[in-house]
Structure formats: C-alpha cells, structure tokens
Scaffold this active site. Sequence first.
Site, PDB file in Angstrom:
ATOM      1  N   LYS A 126     -22.502 -25.922  18.687  1.00 51.21           N
ATOM      2  CA  LYS A 126     -22.856 -24.509  18.512  1.00 51.21           C
ATOM      3  C   LYS A 126     -24.175 -24.384  17.743  1.00 51.21           C
ATOM      4  O   LYS A 126     -24.354 -25.014  16.699  1.00 51.21           O
ATOM      5  CB  LYS A 126     -21.724 -23.809  17.756  1.00 51.21           C
ATOM      6  CG  LYS A 126     -21.814 -22.310  17.633  1.00 51.21           C
ATOM      7  CD  LYS A 126     -20.533 -21.792  16.982  1.00 51.21           C
ATOM      8  CE  LYS A 126     -20.474 -20.296  16.883  1.00 51.21           C
ATOM      9  NZ  LYS A 126     -19.186 -19.833  16.305  1.00 51.21           N
ATOM     10  N   GLY A 160      12.682   5.840   6.002  1.00 54.66           N
ATOM     11  CA  GLY A 160      12.747   7.048   6.822  1.00 54.66           C
ATOM     12  C   GLY A 160      11.399   7.713   6.973  1.00 54.66           C
ATOM     13  O   GLY A 160      11.241   8.656   7.748  1.00 54.66           O
ATOM     14  N   SER A 218       7.126   2.941   7.174  1.00 54.25           N
ATOM     15  CA  SER A 218       8.177   1.948   7.437  1.00 54.25           C
ATOM     16  C   SER A 218       8.736   2.106   8.838  1.00 54.25           C
ATOM     17  O   SER A 218       9.172   1.125   9.456  1.00 54.25           O
ATOM     18  CB  SER A 218       9.287   2.046   6.387  1.00 54.25           C
ATOM     19  OG  SER A 218       9.937   3.302   6.430  1.00 54.25           O
ATOM     20  N   SER A 236     -13.492 -14.994  19.283  1.00 56.72           N
ATOM     21  CA  SER A 236     -14.023 -13.710  18.819  1.00 56.72           C
ATOM     22  C   SER A 236     -12.882 -12.792  18.397  1.00 56.72           C
ATOM     23  O   SER A 236     -12.082 -12.367  19.233  1.00 56.72           O
ATOM     24  CB  SER A 236     -14.840 -13.052  19.938  1.00 56.72           C
ATOM     25  OG  SER A 236     -15.347 -11.798  19.531  1.00 56.72           O
ATOM     26  N   CYS A 281     -19.699 -18.843  21.496  1.00 55.46           N
ATOM     27  CA  CYS A 281     -19.520 -17.586  20.762  1.00 55.46           C
ATOM     28  C   CYS A 281     -20.812 -16.980  20.214  1.00 55.46           C
ATOM     29  O   CYS A 281     -21.520 -16.284  20.930  1.00 55.46           O
ATOM     30  CB  CYS A 281     -18.496 -17.786  19.653  1.00 55.46           C
ATOM     31  SG  CYS A 281     -17.676 -16.225  19.187  1.00 55.46           S
ATOM     32  N   THR A 322       4.867  -2.427   3.744  1.00 58.29           N
ATOM     33  CA  THR A 322       4.684  -1.317   4.686  1.00 58.29           C
ATOM     34  C   THR A 322       3.519  -0.402   4.334  1.00 58.29           C
ATOM     35  O   THR A 322       3.297   0.597   5.014  1.00 58.29           O
ATOM     36  CB  THR A 322       5.968  -0.477   4.780  1.00 58.29           C
ATOM     37  OG1 THR A 322       6.279   0.068   3.491  1.00 58.29           O
ATOM     38  CG2 THR A 322       7.142  -1.334   5.264  1.00 58.29           C
ATOM     39  N   ILE A 335       7.072   7.611   7.697  1.00 58.37           N
ATOM     40  CA  ILE A 335       6.297   7.207   8.866  1.00 58.37           C
ATOM     41  C   ILE A 335       5.852   5.748   8.798  1.00 58.37           C
ATOM     42  O   ILE A 335       5.866   5.039   9.804  1.00 58.37           O
ATOM     43  CB  ILE A 335       5.084   8.146   9.061  1.00 58.37           C
ATOM     44  CG1 ILE A 335       4.348   7.815  10.354  1.00 58.37           C
ATOM     45  CG2 ILE A 335       4.141   8.083   7.866  1.00 58.37           C
ATOM     46  CD1 ILE A 335       5.167   8.049  11.591  1.00 58.37           C
ATOM     47  N   LYS A 365     -14.323  -3.169  20.392  1.00 60.04           N
ATOM     48  CA  LYS A 365     -15.204  -4.328  20.520  1.00 60.04           C
ATOM     49  C   LYS A 365     -15.276  -4.829  21.960  1.00 60.04           C
ATOM     50  O   LYS A 365     -16.256  -5.463  22.350  1.00 60.04           O
ATOM     51  CB  LYS A 365     -14.721  -5.448  19.600  1.00 60.04           C
ATOM     52  CG  LYS A 365     -15.707  -6.603  19.436  1.00 60.04           C
ATOM     53  CD  LYS A 365     -15.184  -7.607  18.418  1.00 60.04           C
ATOM     54  CE  LYS A 365     -16.152  -8.740  18.177  1.00 60.04           C
ATOM     55  NZ  LYS A 365     -15.621  -9.727  17.203  1.00 60.04           N
ATOM     56  N   GLY A 383      11.864  -2.680   3.415  1.00 54.80           N
ATOM     57  CA  GLY A 383      12.535  -1.443   3.050  1.00 54.80           C
ATOM     58  C   GLY A 383      12.259  -0.367   4.081  1.00 54.80           C
ATOM     59  O   GLY A 383      11.103  -0.086   4.404  1.00 54.80           O
ATOM     60  N   GLU A 404     -13.047 -21.684  22.211  1.00 53.42           N
ATOM     61  CA  GLU A 404     -13.694 -22.288  21.053  1.00 53.42           C
ATOM     62  C   GLU A 404     -12.659 -22.946  20.142  1.00 53.42           C
ATOM     63  O   GLU A 404     -11.660 -22.348  19.766  1.00 53.42           O
ATOM     64  CB  GLU A 404     -14.458 -21.194  20.289  1.00 53.42           C
ATOM     65  CG  GLU A 404     -15.159 -21.669  19.032  1.00 53.42           C
ATOM     66  CD  GLU A 404     -15.959 -20.557  18.360  1.00 53.42           C
ATOM     67  OE1 GLU A 404     -16.733 -20.863  17.442  1.00 53.42           O
ATOM     68  OE2 GLU A 404     -15.810 -19.373  18.755  1.00 53.42           O
ATOM     69  N   TYR A 459     -21.401 -13.687   8.305  1.00 51.61           N
ATOM     70  CA  TYR A 459     -21.175 -12.286   7.950  1.00 51.61           C
ATOM     71  C   TYR A 459     -19.705 -11.962   8.198  1.00 51.61           C
ATOM     72  O   TYR A 459     -18.999 -12.679   8.905  1.00 51.61           O
ATOM     73  CB  TYR A 459     -22.073 -11.369   8.789  1.00 51.61           C
ATOM     74  CG  TYR A 459     -21.928 -11.556  10.281  1.00 51.61           C
ATOM     75  CD1 TYR A 459     -20.913 -10.919  10.993  1.00 51.61           C
ATOM     76  CD2 TYR A 459     -22.775 -12.416  10.981  1.00 51.61           C
ATOM     77  CE1 TYR A 459     -20.755 -11.109  12.354  1.00 51.61           C
ATOM     78  CE2 TYR A 459     -22.626 -12.609  12.348  1.00 51.61           C
ATOM     79  CZ  TYR A 459     -21.610 -11.946  13.029  1.00 51.61           C
ATOM     80  OH  TYR A 459     -21.467 -12.153  14.389  1.00 51.61           O
TER      81      TYR A 459
END
Length: 618
Positions: A137, A339, A343, A200, A173, A437, A341, A206, A336, A44, A143
């Site tokens: 189309k 240390g 980043s 899509s 589509c 992050t 989770i 999905k 940055g 598309e 939506y």
Amino acid sequence: MPQLRLALAQVDAVLGDLPGNARTVRDWTARAAADGAQLVAFPEMVLTGYPVEDLALRRSFVDASVAALQQLATDLDADGYGELPVVVGYLDRARGRDADTDGDGVSEDGRTGVPKGMPQNCAAVLHQGRVAARYAKHHLPNYGVFDEFRIFVPGHDLTVVRVDGVDVALAICEDLWQDGGPVAKAREAGAGLLLVLNGSPYERDKDDTRLALAAHRAREAGCPLAYLNLVGGQDELVFDGDSVVVGPDGAVLARAPQFTEHLLVADLDLPQATRPRPDVADVVHVVLCDEPALAREPRPAECAPRLDPVGEVWNALVTGLSGYARKNGFTSVVFGLSGGIDSAVVAALAADALGGRNVVAVSMPSEHSSQHSRDDAADLASRVGADYRIQPISGIVEGFERELTLTGLAAENLQARARGVLIMALSNSEGHLVLATSNKSELAVGYSTLYGDSVGGFAPLKDVPKTLVWQLARWRNAEAERLGQVPPIPEASITKTPSAELRPGQTDQDSLPPYELLDEVLEHYVVGAQGRSELLDAGFPADVVDHVVTLVDRAEWKRRQFAPGPKISSVAFGRDRRLPVTSRWRESDAPTVPADAARQGRHLTADPASAVPTKEYS
C-alpha cells in the site's frame, strides 16, 4: 477483446484468526472456481483481519502472517485451485528501497522514524502454490480512526499482473482516495483493470461517496475499476461490503449487497495486454498467463439494491453488535429494559443480531418507575421473544440508604448504580455480554450515571443521536409491517416523554434542551468541531450554546470510561475525537461575537429553565 470472469469475495475476517481466515479464503475460492472465475480477490488484510493496530509492530505477528500466506498458497494448490490466481490482503514487512536496510531508522526512500520491524500493508497474488506477485500500500491514512503512517511503511512500486491476456493493476484502499500514485500509474502502465482491495469502515452516506470516487478513478485510470470491501464488525468499526465494479466511463457494471458476505461475479470485456512500456518507471510486471481464455456466454450483471438511509444504519448497528459478540465468544446479551425508547431499540437490535431467545432483558423497577414503563418493557420482551426478568431494586436501595444519608443527585444515582450491579452480576454468573443503552446525545453531555446505566461491554447506540434513535424505532416497526411481522417496539415507547425516572415527574428536558435542538448543536460542535463563535454564527441561541458546550467539555472523563460501540458517523466518540480530560480551556474563554439579527429565530428555542447549567448525572 479478452473476457475476464472476476470474482470479488466480500467476506468477514476475524482479527488474529489466521487459520480461520485462511480457511475462509480457501472456501470462497472453491465457490469462485465453481462459478468459473479466472481471477478471485479478497479484501484488504483479510488474512490477518483489519485493522491490526499495534499488532503490526510485533515481529511474531508479522512472521505468522507471512507463514500463513505461504501455507495458504500451498493449500490452494493442493485443493486443486493452483491455476486460479487468488489476490489476498495480508501483513508483510518492507523490502528493497521501502525498507531501512542499514538499521539507522531511515528507510531507503528517506523516511525517518521507520516503524519497528518495517511492517507493510500488502496484497499478494497466489498462483501455482507460490506467491507470484506482491504489492505494498502506498498511501497510509493518518486521520480519524486510522494511524497507518505510524505502524506501516509505504510501498512505491505499482504491481501489474497479467491474467489470461489482461493486465490487472493492484491498489489498496487509501491509494484510491489520494490523487496520483497507483491510479495515475495504472493508466501510464496501460492496465486493463484496476483491482482495489479495501477495509473501508462504514459511515452514513459513505456508499455514495465511494461510488463517485470509484467512478472518478476509473475514468482517471482509463479502465474498469473493481472495488472490493470487507464486511462485518471489528470492535468499534463496521465494514459494510458494498463492493462495486465500474466501467472506464464510471458506469456501474456490478454491485454487491451491503452488510452481508457475498461473492460478486462479473464478466468483463477488457483490452488485450500489450508489451510493457520501458519508459514507465516504478512498475513491476508479472506474467501469469499471456493468452486470452476462450470466449463464453457472459453472465447477467448483478446489481444489488441499496438500503434506504435509516435501514442502512440499522443494518450497520446489527452487524457491529453481532460481530462484536460472536468474535469475542458471546452467544447472549443482557441489559436493563426500562420501557423507554433507548433500551427498546437496543432490545430490537439485539434480537435481530443474536435471536430473541439469546436476549436477557431485565426490568429493575424502583419506587419511581411508572406502571406504563413496566408494561411497555414486558410488551417489548414478548414481541422479540426475549428472556424477560423482573428484579426490583427497592430493597437494595433501601439497604444503602440505611447506611448512608443520601439526597438529591446522590440518591438518584444510587438507583442507577444498583441496577448496574445487578446486570453485571448476571453477566458474571451466566456469561452474557452486558449492553449499555445510552445514546450519543446522552454520552455527549454526560447524561448518564457512571457505573450505573453506563455499565457494559458494548454500547450499540454509542454513535446514534437521540433523534436518530426514534427514526430507527419507526423504521424497524415499518419494516416488520412490510414483512408481515409484529412490530418489535411498542408505540408507547416511541411516543412517551423521555425520562430516567429517578425522581417523581422527571423528564430529560428538565436538564437538557429539546433533543431536536441538542442534536443539531452537537452535530456542529462534536462532528463539525466548531467553536462558540461559529455556533453563534450558525444561529444557535447563546444560552443554549454555552449550556451544551459546557456539558460536553465536562463529560470527557466519562466518555473515556464508556464501552465501545459501532461507529456510524464521520466523528464518533473515541479515536475519531481525541481531547484531553484535564484541560482548563473552555469555549466561553473564546472571543465573543456580537449578536445580530441573522442569529435570531433560525433554530428551535429551548425552555428558559433548561438553558441554565444544572447538575449533571455522574
């Protein structure tokens, strides 16, 4: 029964790069021709890129699309592929009864408020140096992230093109997602193949929904269905490819891999086309070749394996990040590296997307930064091969504190903002794309510092809840071990208690419910759009509901200023969820529902202290 070798070119288009996208069509057409294809199709709006949004309302852009299509037809013929029909998605303008011919703002089919210039989302069949057929189309989604009804004019006729004795019906589509319309008309017209071009966007799970839909529509159309999808990142959208061909019984005949450009070639035995039925209205028949091609040995069907659910998300995030960086001219990123989770996962994603040598990870310790966090940051940078730098912020913070008297939240936020200044300075001086992050859970409740850790041009975890961040980290490490590689994320970054480390002993749960509980509430409130009574009916404790809902509602203004990030859920912050910043409505104003036994004990309970509204980071 005629045989048709169909080639589905699952490619990545760059929005607005009409010459580049045309070159992509020519290159992949050459590959399809080399594979002996009798019909090749592209997704598309591949010629313009998708979604074009309000560019559709610019006459200059529509004109450029139409001109590029004509030139593409000429170039394909000059390349020696004029006899190979090529189906291409592009932007056009309405014609005939689809159009507003007298300029009164009403189309000939009675629709009022016709978009400026009457743009249409179209597919063209290129053959012998010309545009041999055209389809617009029918169903325009309005939506979620889509607003096509506002910018496009719908089509009405079904286009059926005869290729080597087979009638091929075209659709685009959303035409597949809505009952009736082109799918039902294809059966009435006696089509031997329904070819659907798609743009899509990816969402979790999905692919299963799409497959079930394609199977259902194939049975409805009474013929095989070829579903061809875009691949690549476009701003906040990720297109995952996952193109598929299903038989009239819904069985999978061929399937392309996810998140990669690919030419899916399938040999299909299809019914011989018959004379068009004059009693079927609104069908345009175009004959390119009446005679079936000579039979040949069919190629083995290709069915690429599916990714597991968490691996699918990882690949979506990598695709979104790499697409955003590449298409906007960035070859490196900076952020940055604390240390923690979040980043750590961003660093691993960036290394997969751009290569570790193009990742600039900056440790910016303050007096509250723990040694184990510094060690974890250095360890991760070494594992992914990042350009690791250490820039303490104590001197910068002290300079501000000498001029200002700051305590509490203001002092804590000053540390984050000092880090933001440094990261943006590196971006400006060295040309890196800044990555924010923060994850979806933090973004939902406003647990980030504006102009501090929220600075950035792209946010890879924007639509990723905190609990999923941990799952992604474990998946990526396991995948590395499976491949015999060094796991990129230190175990300590995964197992440590989450903390912003802006004050001594701080943890996220000083201000928030446990993330397992928080993410479940957010799924109901943000994604499910449930109100307070519904949350209580779902069994969540009232104190937790009131605390979380209040934080979410108060943080709308922050989210409006946040960087774009890849959408992986059905409701991502941004165009999926449009709420006013200025509003006095609070869920606490809704009618209360008495508690009952069904609401007790079904969910995790928060620490009592975390249920009390506290200061948010701003």
